[in-house]
Enzyme design. Sequence first.
Site, PDB file in Angstrom:
ATOM      1  CG  PHE A  83      -1.943  -0.997   1.323  1.00 33.99           C
ATOM      2  CD1 PHE A  83      -3.191  -0.771   0.785  1.00 33.99           C
ATOM      3  CD2 PHE A  83      -1.683  -2.225   1.909  1.00 33.99           C
ATOM      4  CE1 PHE A  83      -4.177  -1.745   0.834  1.00 33.99           C
ATOM      5  CE2 PHE A  83      -2.664  -3.206   1.967  1.00 33.99           C
ATOM      6  CZ  PHE A  83      -3.909  -2.966   1.431  1.00 33.99           C
ATOM      7  CB  ALA A  84       4.168   2.027   1.503  1.00 36.44           C
ATOM      8  CE1 TYR A  93      -1.384   7.119  -6.287  1.00 36.67           C
ATOM      9  CE2 TYR A  93      -3.419   7.602  -7.477  1.00 36.67           C
ATOM     10  CZ  TYR A  93      -2.731   6.862  -6.550  1.00 36.67           C
ATOM     11  OH  TYR A  93      -3.363   5.850  -5.880  1.00 36.67           O
ATOM     12  CE  LYS A 137      -0.458   3.440  -6.001  1.00 35.36           C
ATOM     13  NZ  LYS A 137      -0.287   2.552  -4.854  1.00 35.36           N
ATOM     14  CG  PHE A 157     -13.142   2.696  -9.610  1.00 38.06           C
ATOM     15  CD1 PHE A 157     -12.371   1.542  -9.830  1.00 38.06           C
ATOM     16  CD2 PHE A 157     -13.541   3.407 -10.704  1.00 38.06           C
ATOM     17  CE1 PHE A 157     -12.043   1.121 -11.133  1.00 38.06           C
ATOM     18  CE2 PHE A 157     -13.238   2.993 -12.011  1.00 38.06           C
ATOM     19  CZ  PHE A 157     -12.492   1.857 -12.218  1.00 38.06           C
ATOM     20  CG  HIS A 208      -8.911  11.341  -0.434  1.00 41.32           C
ATOM     21  ND1 HIS A 208      -7.786  11.145   0.312  1.00 41.32           N
ATOM     22  CD2 HIS A 208      -8.638  10.878  -1.668  1.00 41.32           C
ATOM     23  CE1 HIS A 208      -6.866  10.564  -0.444  1.00 41.32           C
ATOM     24  NE2 HIS A 208      -7.359  10.392  -1.650  1.00 41.32           N
TER      25      HIS A 208
HETATM   26  N1  UDP Z   1     -12.936  17.205  -5.170  1.00 39.18           N
HETATM   27  C1  UDP Z   1     -13.464  18.491  -5.053  1.00 39.18           C
HETATM   28  N2  UDP Z   1     -13.020  19.264  -4.017  1.00 39.18           N
HETATM   29  C2  UDP Z   1     -12.123  18.834  -3.101  1.00 39.18           C
HETATM   30  C3  UDP Z   1     -11.603  17.529  -3.222  1.00 39.18           C
HETATM   31  C4  UDP Z   1     -12.044  16.734  -4.270  1.00 39.18           C
HETATM   32  O1  UDP Z   1     -14.270  18.924  -5.859  1.00 39.18           O
HETATM   33  O2  UDP Z   1     -11.755  19.613  -2.202  1.00 39.18           O
HETATM   34  C5  UDP Z   1     -13.376  16.353  -6.291  1.00 39.18           C
HETATM   35  C6  UDP Z   1     -12.235  15.938  -7.193  1.00 39.18           C
HETATM   36  O3  UDP Z   1     -12.019  16.878  -8.186  1.00 39.18           O
HETATM   37  C7  UDP Z   1     -12.742  14.600  -7.728  1.00 39.18           C
HETATM   38  C8  UDP Z   1     -13.618  14.058  -6.602  1.00 39.18           C
HETATM   39  O4  UDP Z   1     -13.893  15.162  -5.763  1.00 39.18           O
HETATM   40  O5  UDP Z   1     -13.572  14.812  -8.843  1.00 39.18           O
HETATM   41  C9  UDP Z   1     -12.921  12.987  -5.796  1.00 39.18           C
HETATM   42  O6  UDP Z   1     -11.631  13.457  -5.444  1.00 39.18           O
HETATM   43  P1  UDP Z   1     -10.706  12.718  -4.433  1.00 39.18           P
HETATM   44  O7  UDP Z   1      -9.469  13.547  -4.269  1.00 39.18           O
HETATM   45  O8  UDP Z   1     -11.479  12.380  -3.207  1.00 39.18           O
HETATM   46  O9  UDP Z   1     -10.368  11.333  -5.118  1.00 39.18           O
HETATM   47  P2  UDP Z   1      -9.717  10.997  -6.563  1.00 39.18           P
HETATM   48  O10 UDP Z   1     -10.886  10.809  -7.497  1.00 39.18           O
HETATM   49  O11 UDP Z   1      -8.807  12.100  -6.954  1.00 39.18           O
HETATM   50  O12 UDP Z   1      -9.008   9.716  -6.320  1.00 39.18           O
END
Ligand code: UDP
Length: 328
Positions: free
Chosen positions: A75-76, A143, A147, A171, A191
């Site tokens: 995971f790291a 990123y 992966k 996802f 997130h």
């Molecule tokens: N998002 C957002 N504002 C935030 C953080 C995330 O609008 O402050 C949106 C981001 O653009 C994406 C969705 O929320 O469309 C999920 O983002 P997250 O970073 O949680 O996960 P990712 O999809 O990048 O893995």
Amino acid sequence: MVETFLVTGGAGYVGSHLVLSLVEQGARVTILDNLRTGHRAAVAPGADFVEADLADAATLEQVFTAQRFDAVFHFASLSQVGESMRDPMRYLADNVGNGIRLIEACVRHGVNRFVLSSTAALFNVADSRLIDETALIDPQSAYGDSKWMIERALHWAGRVHGLRHACLRYFNAAGADPDGRLGEDHRPESHLIPLVIDAALGRRPPLDVFGDDYPTRDGTCIRDYVHVTDLAQAHLLALRQLDHGSLVWNLGNGNGHSVREVITAVERISGLTVPFQIAPRRPGDAPALVAASDRAKAAGWQPVLDDLDAIVATALAWRKAHPEGYGN
Ligand code: UDP
């Protein structure tokens, strides 16, 4: 016989939930984590903990010499899309370099099962099609590409050295242990669900919604939120499936939710108002990422907390019980 596992990043969000499941099953678990983003308090009692970076070759060698692992769960990793677009070389050097060092250690020490925490950020699908494992790989961020490079390294380790590997492309991991023992605490938090919850609780300024001009039903990005405990179960299942050969699974619920819909869900579950404003798009974001997880389901994966409200409810409960997350 007691099984023995190494979990890198086992003090992190998804890793800690897997460690809890492994320990509950009676496995012996060693965690390797540099605590840069993980938390000592997230380590399940009963797991051995080594605080070290994967780049620390001497410690890595010691860990592999001290005991024989039946499998490694990896995971790291640096894991923020936005950060990776500001410093792509760091993401490639760290994630790919560490991944390859770990794979090499497995090969050297005769560990022949490897489970990788991979990501939906490998994909870039413009329409609302469900994304299965055969979809075009086209990472939109460093990123995501880091992966993919580890997945390719595993491909070659499998082909040349017989390392059986499971690439689990999550996802959007979300939610918290339903019994309230673990939760999500990234620093800084990037997130969506924890940010929306903290905005609702008044612990943060209004949420920035990154773009409302995407080609989606309400203009905001669509993601497939999948509960972290269901992901942990997928890892246990993938490990058993490795007896039959290597595998790649996309892991999601097959339901897409827009950023606006997540805000509404948090308001519904909490009874609070989420203050937010529309902000520019975040570089590296794909418009919609929703999984077709037929392969994992055919192998027996059955997500339990598979609707957005249930996911949000567990996340909200943990945050309310732990306003400071894992503390300082
Ligand atoms: N998002 C957002 N504002 C935030 C953080 C995330 O609008 O402050 C949106 C981001 O653009 C994406 C969705 O929320 O469309 C999920 O983002 P997250 O970073 O949680 O996960 P990712 O999809 O990048 O893995």
